[in-house]
Design a protein around this motif. Structure first.
Motif, PDB file in Angstrom:
ATOM      1  N   GLY A  44     -10.235  71.587 -56.854  1.00  0.00           N
ATOM      2  CA  GLY A  44      -9.834  70.010 -57.093  1.00  0.00           C
ATOM      3  C   GLY A  44     -10.115  69.087 -55.773  1.00  0.00           C
ATOM      4  O   GLY A  44     -10.265  69.511 -54.792  1.00  0.00           O
ATOM      5  N   ALA A  45      -9.829  67.803 -56.057  1.00  0.00           N
ATOM      6  CA  ALA A  45      -9.791  66.941 -55.247  1.00  0.00           C
ATOM      7  C   ALA A  45      -8.912  66.942 -53.997  1.00  0.00           C
ATOM      8  O   ALA A  45      -7.599  67.419 -54.528  1.00  0.00           O
ATOM      9  CB  ALA A  45      -9.818  65.326 -55.562  1.00  0.00           C
ATOM     10  N   ASP A  46      -8.984  66.805 -52.737  1.00  0.00           N
ATOM     11  CA  ASP A  46      -7.880  66.665 -51.647  1.00  0.00           C
ATOM     12  C   ASP A  46      -7.161  67.877 -51.659  1.00  0.00           C
ATOM     13  O   ASP A  46      -6.045  68.002 -51.299  1.00  0.00           O
ATOM     14  CB  ASP A  46      -7.196  65.556 -52.225  1.00  0.00           C
ATOM     15  N   CYS A  47      -7.888  69.180 -51.757  1.00  0.00           N
ATOM     16  CA  CYS A  47      -7.225  70.413 -51.493  1.00  0.00           C
ATOM     17  C   CYS A  47      -7.680  70.767 -49.965  1.00  0.00           C
ATOM     18  O   CYS A  47      -8.461  70.211 -49.498  1.00  0.00           O
ATOM     19  CB  CYS A  47      -7.678  71.468 -52.400  1.00  0.00           C
ATOM     20  N   LEU A  48      -6.926  71.927 -49.570  1.00  0.00           N
ATOM     21  CA  LEU A  48      -7.019  72.487 -48.174  1.00  0.00           C
ATOM     22  C   LEU A  48      -7.326  74.102 -48.517  1.00  0.00           C
ATOM     23  O   LEU A  48      -6.349  74.565 -49.099  1.00  0.00           O
ATOM     24  CB  LEU A  48      -5.961  72.046 -47.252  1.00  0.00           C
ATOM     25  N   VAL A  49      -8.266  74.694 -48.217  1.00  0.00           N
ATOM     26  CA  VAL A  49      -8.344  75.860 -48.131  1.00  0.00           C
ATOM     27  C   VAL A  49      -8.595  76.581 -46.769  1.00  0.00           C
ATOM     28  O   VAL A  49      -9.760  76.313 -46.166  1.00  0.00           O
ATOM     29  CB  VAL A  49      -9.246  76.627 -49.107  1.00  0.00           C
ATOM     30  N   SER A  50      -7.703  77.180 -46.085  1.00  0.00           N
ATOM     31  CA  SER A  50      -7.950  77.516 -44.787  1.00  0.00           C
ATOM     32  C   SER A  50      -7.361  79.053 -44.406  1.00  0.00           C
ATOM     33  O   SER A  50      -6.420  79.488 -44.846  1.00  0.00           O
ATOM     34  CB  SER A  50      -6.971  76.653 -43.830  1.00  0.00           C
ATOM     35  N   ASP A  51      -8.449  79.792 -43.686  1.00  0.00           N
ATOM     36  CA  ASP A  51      -8.316  81.222 -43.498  1.00  0.00           C
ATOM     37  C   ASP A  51      -7.656  81.959 -44.635  1.00  0.00           C
ATOM     38  O   ASP A  51      -6.949  82.646 -44.479  1.00  0.00           O
ATOM     39  CB  ASP A  51      -7.186  81.141 -42.382  1.00  0.00           C
ATOM     40  N   SER A  52      -8.576  81.638 -45.455  1.00  0.00           N
ATOM     41  CA  SER A  52      -8.162  82.277 -46.957  1.00  0.00           C
ATOM     42  C   SER A  52      -9.479  82.787 -47.723  1.00  0.00           C
ATOM     43  O   SER A  52     -10.637  82.337 -47.243  1.00  0.00           O
ATOM     44  CB  SER A  52      -7.343  81.775 -47.643  1.00  0.00           C
ATOM     45  N   GLU A  53      -9.210  83.464 -48.531  1.00  0.00           N
ATOM     46  CA  GLU A  53     -10.435  83.934 -49.576  1.00  0.00           C
ATOM     47  C   GLU A  53     -10.054  83.788 -51.157  1.00  0.00           C
ATOM     48  O   GLU A  53      -8.838  83.766 -51.293  1.00  0.00           O
ATOM     49  CB  GLU A  53     -11.019  85.354 -49.420  1.00  0.00           C
TER      50      GLU A  53
END
Length: 355
Positions: free
Chosen positions: A293-302
């Motif tokens: 969705g909007a305004d999410c953060l996915v960092s150093d992940s799968e």
């Protein structure tokens, strides 16, 4: 013809998501499942829609508004409790008047729309028209029994011993005759006014109840497994589009949508995937059949085969798959040793933890 859309259910099978959000607004490919139904109704040419709402009325009213965004005129009808589908018809009596109407369950998803169904009703003019599909576990649905000529001769709601494997799909068409049937109903063993009982009344009164068995795709998006499956199906038809930023160190493979303001940095995204506006993907992998969705953060992940709702951050947690993650959730890695899991879970949650 008018339309009656039922969106008053509490969504117990989608808890804890539905403790704080209407089940009909859980997104499929970043669009609330309710919107697909409203769009299908608009495509038939129907304009007046009665939207039955319950405890989550404020959220649904804020999302749908007056219906003009869909080319509809929406009237909201309050239901004090989810007392059955036929109860929805009962409280909509003044709105429906003496018009024919299509009744659409707001958490159902049907591929291909309902134009043919409406055209068939207008041509044949039955008292009621139902849509059926074969299911593996009919105990979970309203079930129809047909005679050798394919005519509907009986209906039961969630029977202990089903007489067929034909379940009622969540779209019905009715003439005004159904109001007489609903007026005669008494609550079932579930404490609800069952629409199957109303249709059975029409049959016993000798009125014509038409049916057709669909071979296309239908889902009641009432649980996480079905939500993910519908999300997969919709993403299959995704057209690739990049309106955000993708740096040179990143790779997009297949059908990927990067909405305006979203960014992909040092990451690999394998479609079909949709990344909402303002979402940031950094040093990560996002796999097929995932909507973020909007305004999410996915960092150093799968992240793979999952639905992530607006405002959520997933940082440094390795691999997540087959998951439905709510609004404004924070998923982070634990740096503590020995290895442990720290959880804050809502009522009726289900968690699987690898050892």
């Amino acid at each position: 013809m008018k339309a009656l859309v039922l969106a008053g259910g509490s969504g117990t099978r989608l808890r804890p998501i539905t403790h704080t959000s209407a089940k009909q607004l859980v997104p499929v490919a970043n669009k609330p499942v309710l919107f697909y139904g409203l769009e299908a109704i608009a495509q038939t040419g129907v304009r007046e829609v009665g939207l039955v709402v319950g405890d989550t009325h404020a959220e649904i009213e804020a999302a749908v508004g007056d219906g003009s965004a869909f080319g509809l005129e929406v009237t909201y009808l309050r239901q004090e409790a989810p007392l059955g589908l036929a109860h929805g018809v009962l409280i909509a009596r003044d709105f429906l008047g003496d018009d024919d109407f299509v009744m659409y369950l707001g958490d159902n998803f049907i591929v291909g729309g309902i134009n043919e169904l409406v055209d068939r009703f207008n041509t044949r003019r039955p008292a009621a028209q139902i849509l059926l599909t074969e299911v593996s576990d009919p105990k979970q649905f309203g079930v129809a029994e047909l005679d050798a000529q394919g005519r509907v001769i009986g209906l039961e709601e969630k029977p202990e011993r089903p007489k067929s494997d034909l379940a009622l799909v969540g779209v019905y068409l009715f003439s005004p005759a159904v109001h007489r049937a609903v007026a005669e109903l008494k609550p079932s063993w579930r404490g609800e006014l069952e629409i199957t009982d109303a249709i059975q009344w029409l049959i016993e009164e000798g009125l014509d109840v038409d049916s057709s068995v669909i071979s296309g795709y239908w889902k009641d998006t009432g649980n996480v497994t079905d939500m993910l499956e519908v999300n997969r199906l919709v993403l299959e038809s995704l057209e690739p589009r990049v309106e955000g930023l993708v740096d040179e160190a990143s790779e997009l493979v297949g059908r990927v949508v990067v909405e305006p303001g979203a960014s992909v940095e040092r990451s690999r995204v394998v479609g079909p995937v949709i990344l909402g506006a303002g979402t940031r993907i950094r040093d990560s992998y996002v796999g097929p059949f995932t909507s973020v969705g909007a305004d999410c953060l996915v960092s150093d992940s799968e992240l793979d085969y999952s639905i992530v709702l607006q405002g959520t951050s997933i940082v440094g947690v390795g691999r997540i798959e087959s998951s439905l993650i709510g609004h404004h959730v924070e998923v982070t890695a634990s740096v503590n040793t020995p290895k442990a899991h720290r959880l804050v879970l809502g009522d009726h949650s289900k968690v699987r933890i690898g050892t």
